[in-house]
Design a protein around this motif. Structure first.
Motif, PDB file in Angstrom:
ATOM      1  N   LEU A 293     -48.082  75.212  57.250  1.00 48.28           N
ATOM      2  CA  LEU A 293     -48.780  75.049  58.531  1.00 48.28           C
ATOM      3  C   LEU A 293     -49.104  73.578  58.802  1.00 48.28           C
ATOM      4  O   LEU A 293     -48.890  73.080  59.909  1.00 48.28           O
ATOM      5  N   ALA A 294     -49.603  72.888  57.797  1.00 55.16           N
ATOM      6  CA  ALA A 294     -49.958  71.471  57.965  1.00 55.16           C
ATOM      7  C   ALA A 294     -48.718  70.619  58.227  1.00 55.16           C
ATOM      8  O   ALA A 294     -48.730  69.752  59.105  1.00 55.16           O
TER       9      ALA A 294
ATOM     10  N   TYR B 124     -45.838  71.591  59.531  1.00 54.12           N
ATOM     11  CA  TYR B 124     -45.297  71.875  60.870  1.00 54.12           C
ATOM     12  C   TYR B 124     -46.158  71.221  61.953  1.00 54.12           C
ATOM     13  O   TYR B 124     -45.638  70.662  62.913  1.00 54.12           O
ATOM     14  N   ARG B 125     -47.456  71.283  61.789  1.00 56.08           N
ATOM     15  CA  ARG B 125     -48.349  70.686  62.782  1.00 56.08           C
ATOM     16  C   ARG B 125     -48.109  69.178  62.889  1.00 56.08           C
ATOM     17  O   ARG B 125     -48.015  68.640  63.988  1.00 56.08           O
ATOM     18  N   GLN B 126     -47.996  68.496  61.749  1.00 53.21           N
ATOM     19  CA  GLN B 126     -47.730  67.057  61.753  1.00 53.21           C
ATOM     20  C   GLN B 126     -46.378  66.753  62.388  1.00 53.21           C
ATOM     21  O   GLN B 126     -46.263  65.841  63.207  1.00 53.21           O
TER      22      GLN B 126
ATOM     23  N   CYS C 239     -38.036  69.891  64.018  1.00 52.75           N
ATOM     24  CA  CYS C 239     -38.919  70.594  63.075  1.00 52.75           C
ATOM     25  C   CYS C 239     -38.463  72.020  62.798  1.00 52.75           C
ATOM     26  O   CYS C 239     -39.253  72.845  62.336  1.00 52.75           O
TER      27      CYS C 239
ATOM     28  N   LEU D  76     -56.242  76.618  57.734  1.00 51.84           N
ATOM     29  CA  LEU D  76     -55.508  76.629  58.985  1.00 51.84           C
ATOM     30  C   LEU D  76     -54.986  78.025  59.288  1.00 51.84           C
ATOM     31  O   LEU D  76     -54.620  78.773  58.387  1.00 51.84           O
TER      32      LEU D  76
ATOM     33  N   ASP E 237     -54.307  77.307  65.205  1.00 49.96           N
ATOM     34  CA  ASP E 237     -54.534  75.869  65.075  1.00 49.96           C
ATOM     35  C   ASP E 237     -53.331  75.075  65.561  1.00 49.96           C
ATOM     36  O   ASP E 237     -53.454  73.909  65.913  1.00 49.96           O
ATOM     37  N   LEU E 238     -52.163  75.704  65.575  1.00 52.14           N
ATOM     38  CA  LEU E 238     -50.966  75.029  66.080  1.00 52.14           C
ATOM     39  C   LEU E 238     -51.000  74.898  67.602  1.00 52.14           C
ATOM     40  O   LEU E 238     -50.210  74.163  68.177  1.00 52.14           O
TER      41      LEU E 238
ATOM     42  N   ALA F 208     -44.634  68.593  64.520  1.00 54.24           N
ATOM     43  CA  ALA F 208     -44.641  68.919  65.943  1.00 54.24           C
ATOM     44  C   ALA F 208     -45.382  67.861  66.748  1.00 54.24           C
ATOM     45  O   ALA F 208     -44.948  67.491  67.849  1.00 54.24           O
ATOM     46  N   GLU F 209     -46.492  67.346  66.225  1.00 51.62           N
ATOM     47  CA  GLU F 209     -47.228  66.289  66.939  1.00 51.62           C
ATOM     48  C   GLU F 209     -46.385  65.026  67.061  1.00 51.62           C
ATOM     49  O   GLU F 209     -46.330  64.406  68.120  1.00 51.62           O
TER      50      GLU F 209
END
Length: 137
Positions: free
Chosen positions: A59-60, A62-64, A35, A6, A10-11, A66-67
């Motif tokens: 990164l993973a 934060y992405r989860q 978050c 990532l 990707d974010l 944020a979604e």
């Protein structure tokens, strides 16, 4: 088997975070995990390691987060707009609806113009406008 690494871009996949009108922001944001702790950890990791491949977990996460946050915010935003519209006098509700429709029209036009912009700047403009457009519809 190929490993996926990532990166910060990707974010930016999927629609951006919703735009919340100030008049309902306190109600919509109440109790939502923003978050910020995970984001702080991500920035700390990037500051220490200087490159993204060493911060895959952050990164993973934060992405989860944020979604999940954005999905919850969009539901709360729709609910709050519905409640606000039903509690307003009819003429004010009609005025607000026409204001939101004019914003959508303006954003659609800007989205069309941003589609002609080349490269990453065009991508960022379209990505930003897409989230705002879906929030006002």
């Amino acid at each position: 088997m190929e490993e996926t690494i990532l990166v910060g871009d990707d974010l930016m996949m999927g629609p951006p975070s919703p735009v919340i009108p100030p008049e309902i922001a306190s109600h919509v944001l109440e109790g939502v995990d923003l978050c910020d702790g995970i984001l702080r950890n991500l920035f700390l990791c990037l500051q220490i390691n200087d490159i993204e491949p060493f911060c895959q977990d952050e990164l993973a996460l934060y992405r989860q987060c944020a979604e999940k946050r954005d999905k919850e915010l969009r539901l709360r935003l729709q609910d709050s707009e519905r409640k606000l519209g039903s509690s307003m006098p009819l003429d004010q509700a009609k005025e607000r609806a026409s204001q939101l429709e004019s914003e959508v029209t303006s954003l659609e036009r800007r989205l069309i113009l941003a589609s002609a912009v080349e490269g990453i700047e065009g991508f960022r403009q379209r990505w930003s406008l897409h989230g705002r457009l879906t929030d006002t519809k």
